[in-house]
Design an enzyme around this catalytic site. Structure first.
Site, mmCIF file in Angstrom:
data_model
loop_
_atom_site.group_PDB
_atom_site.id
_atom_site.type_symbol
_atom_site.label_atom_id
_atom_site.label_comp_id
_atom_site.label_asym_id
_atom_site.label_seq_id
_atom_site.Cartn_x
_atom_site.Cartn_y
_atom_site.Cartn_z
ATOM 1 N N GLU A 71 -15.679 7.040 -31.974
ATOM 2 C CA GLU A 71 -15.756 7.980 -30.862
ATOM 3 C C GLU A 71 -14.753 9.103 -31.063
ATOM 4 O O GLU A 71 -13.611 8.865 -31.463
ATOM 5 C CB GLU A 71 -15.456 7.287 -29.527
ATOM 6 C CG GLU A 71 -16.458 6.243 -29.099
ATOM 7 C CD GLU A 71 -16.105 5.625 -27.740
ATOM 8 O OE1 GLU A 71 -15.320 6.257 -26.992
ATOM 9 O OE2 GLU A 71 -16.596 4.526 -27.453
ATOM 10 N N GLU B 82 -12.279 -0.381 -27.774
ATOM 11 C CA GLU B 82 -10.988 0.089 -27.284
ATOM 12 C C GLU B 82 -10.075 -0.993 -26.729
ATOM 13 O O GLU B 82 -9.636 -0.918 -25.569
ATOM 14 C CB GLU B 82 -11.190 1.208 -26.269
ATOM 15 C CG GLU B 82 -11.841 2.421 -26.897
ATOM 16 C CD GLU B 82 -12.006 3.598 -25.957
ATOM 17 O OE1 GLU B 82 -11.877 3.413 -24.738
ATOM 18 O OE2 GLU B 82 -12.245 4.709 -26.455
#
Length: 534
Positions: free
Chosen positions: A342, A200
């Site tokens: 995810e 991320e």
């Protein structure tokens, strides 16, 4: 443990999992074909928007995150529960998850790093092991079920995530060197299939004073695309067979929009942390080894943050267009495979259930659909919950029912908590040409049980395919679980049959069968390889 969307919503997130077995496979030039199940043979590579195995067969990763190694515990969460670690992997495999995504922080890799939060009564074989040694065991056991493992550098330190791939106490050089160490550690282990380079990357600072991760901006200190190339090529220089998973950013500029300055040039369309790959077509990640790149966006629902598209009047029909824009176009235009690293939700808001159903339909059904690893197995992910419930044993049937039609079970998976096999060999194994040797090592022991490893080497002149190892135990010793083979017991005789993904044992090659057993410690006796005494 926390991440934020580009719009500033805080979210808890982690990830983890692992699987492994020591086998190597040659790359084949066979034409692409569809595999009915499992995670393929040998190492994986890409072909257009597909992930394929060493024979060219299409593989769909349908996995799950098991996090904790990136936290202060430095190892998988849930090891404190009453469900043994192998029982948890058994359940994942039986549900159809064929891959583990394992988040870690660089803190867990340091010499002297200590794992904590382990129930030593339930998991006595983990006591005193380092985080990496526990990871080794998880990889070996999951690999024995035909599962694969993706390693995810989730954080520089256990303190929290970072917008950039480096931090004040963890340099880019450390990031890359740790990746090279892991690539070397698992070289030749086809269970471990690749590196998710950094979790991320995202925006920081307000435009035009951006300080976060950008895509294609050209600044070596902030351009995530360039950093992914540096790290990816370093990994491939050590382990050219791995896939390189590259996440997106949140805002391509690397800065948050300033909507109050009335300057549209500073405003841009942002998405989830790691979820924005809008610039990947114009600024693709360039790797020195072809057919190794997989783009890996993240995607979440309202329990993480209320993005504007969830409030739009045309929800949920607007969702496919949003996914097309941020990352789906890469798959639809045959540019590269997509593996959603995810995605998840508590499903507390009814819209989130609609979102998950739409998202799974968007990925497509069957072996040709987009790959994914669901967030998460853990029930203790604050804003998504997990597939496991709080006892780490029972499951959330509502979530599982939505995911189930899209799961491609691992070949060899489905065993119960005692390692009961799902299949037996359909024919008797052929005898070897020559002989074998056997070596036994007791790994651990506790009151009422023990753990051991039996290594058998083919000393003959011919390949044994499929191989089968048998041994005997005294009365009162019973098998609890086994890995790296399909291990069963009948009376006092134990049989370890070759898994489908590693059926051949070449001359000079060895196989190590691991097991736990109930009863007094006892070395295997009368060891045989395909009926020939060792």
């Amino acid at each position: 443990m926390h991440r934020r969307s580009a719009l500033g919503g805080a979210i808890t997130a982690l990830a983890t999992a692992a699987a492994g077995v020591l086998v190597a496979a040659a790359v084949s030039t066979a034409p692409a074909v569809a595999a009915p199940a499992g995670t393929g043979t040998g190492y994986l590579h890409t072909n257009g928007n597909k992930i394929v195995d060493s024979t060219g067969a299409t593989v769909r990763i349908t996995g799950i995150n098991w996090f904790g190694m990136e936290t202060d515990n430095k190892t998988f969460h849930g090891l404190w529960s009453t469900n043994p670690w192998r029982g948890q992997i058994d359940k994942m495999a039986s549900l159809g998850y064929n891959t583990l995504r394992v988040p870690y922080s660089n803190d867990a890799l340091k010499p002297g790093a200590t794992a904590s939060g382990i129930n030593d009564f339930v998991n006595p074989d983990l006591v005193g092991l380092s985080p990496l040694q526990i990871l080794d065991k998880v990889i070996a056991y999951a690999g024995g079920k035909g599962m694969r493992v993706i390693l995810d550098r989730h954080r520089p330190t256990s303190a929290g995530q970072s917008a950039l791939w480096y931090a004040p106490t963890v340099s880019e050089a450390t990031w890359i060197n740790d990746w090279k160490m892991l690539a070397q550690r698992y070289a030749g282990n086809t269970t471990v299939i690749g590196a998710d380079l950094h979790n991320e990357p995202h925006a920081e600072g307000t435009n035009p004073a951006a300080t976060g991760a950008c895509w294609g901006c050209g600044d070596p200190a902030r351009d995530w695309r360039l950093a992914a190339e540096r790290a990816g090529n370093a990994v491939l220089s050590v382990q050219p067979n791995w896939l390189i998973f590259v996440e997106g950013v949140s805002c391509p500029s690397g800065g948050l929009s300033n909507v109050w300055d009335n300057d549209p040039s500073n405003d841009e369309d942002c998405g989830w942390w790691g979820g924005n790959l809008t610039k990947a077509k114009d600024f693709p990640v360039r790797l020195d080894v072809p057919n190794r790149l997989v783009y890996s966006p993240h995607e979440y629902a309202t329990s993480v943050f209320e993005q504007n598209w969830f409030k739009s009047p045309d929800f949920p029909t607007n969702l496919p267009g949003i996914w097309d824009k941020y990352w789906g176009y890469l798959y639809k235009q045959n540019i590269a495979p997509i593996m959603m690293g995810e995605f998840g939700s508590t499903l507390a808001d009814p819209r989130d259930k609609v979102w998950l159903e739409k998202l799974m339909a968007y990925t497509g059904t069957g072996i040709d659909g987009m790959s994914f690893t669901y967030w998460s197995w853990n029930p203790n992910s604050g804003d998504t919950g997990g597939i496991a419930l709080d006892d780490w044993t029972n499951i959330n049937t509502t979530k599982q029912a939505i995911l189930q039609p899209y799961l491609i079970a691992p070949v060899g998976g489905g065993g119960g908590p005692t390692g009961t096999p799902t299949a037996t060999p359909t024919s008797s194994p052929p005898p070897p040409t020559g002989g074998c040797t056997g070596a036994y090592r007791q790994v651990n022991a506790w009151q009422g049980g023990f753990q051991g490893e039996l290594t058998v080497t083919n000393t003959g002149t011919g390949t044994v395919n499929p191989w089968q190892v048998t041994w005997t135990w005294p009365a009162g010793v019973s098998l609890a679980s086994g890995w790296n083979a399909t291990v069963t017991q009948s009376g006092t005789t134990v049989t370890a049959a070759a898994p489908t993904w590693a059926g051949a044992l070449a001359p000079g090659a060895s196989v190590t069968v691991g097991f736990t057993a109930n009863g007094p410690s006892a070395a295997p006796g009368a060891v045989k390889l395909n009926g020939v005494a060792c």
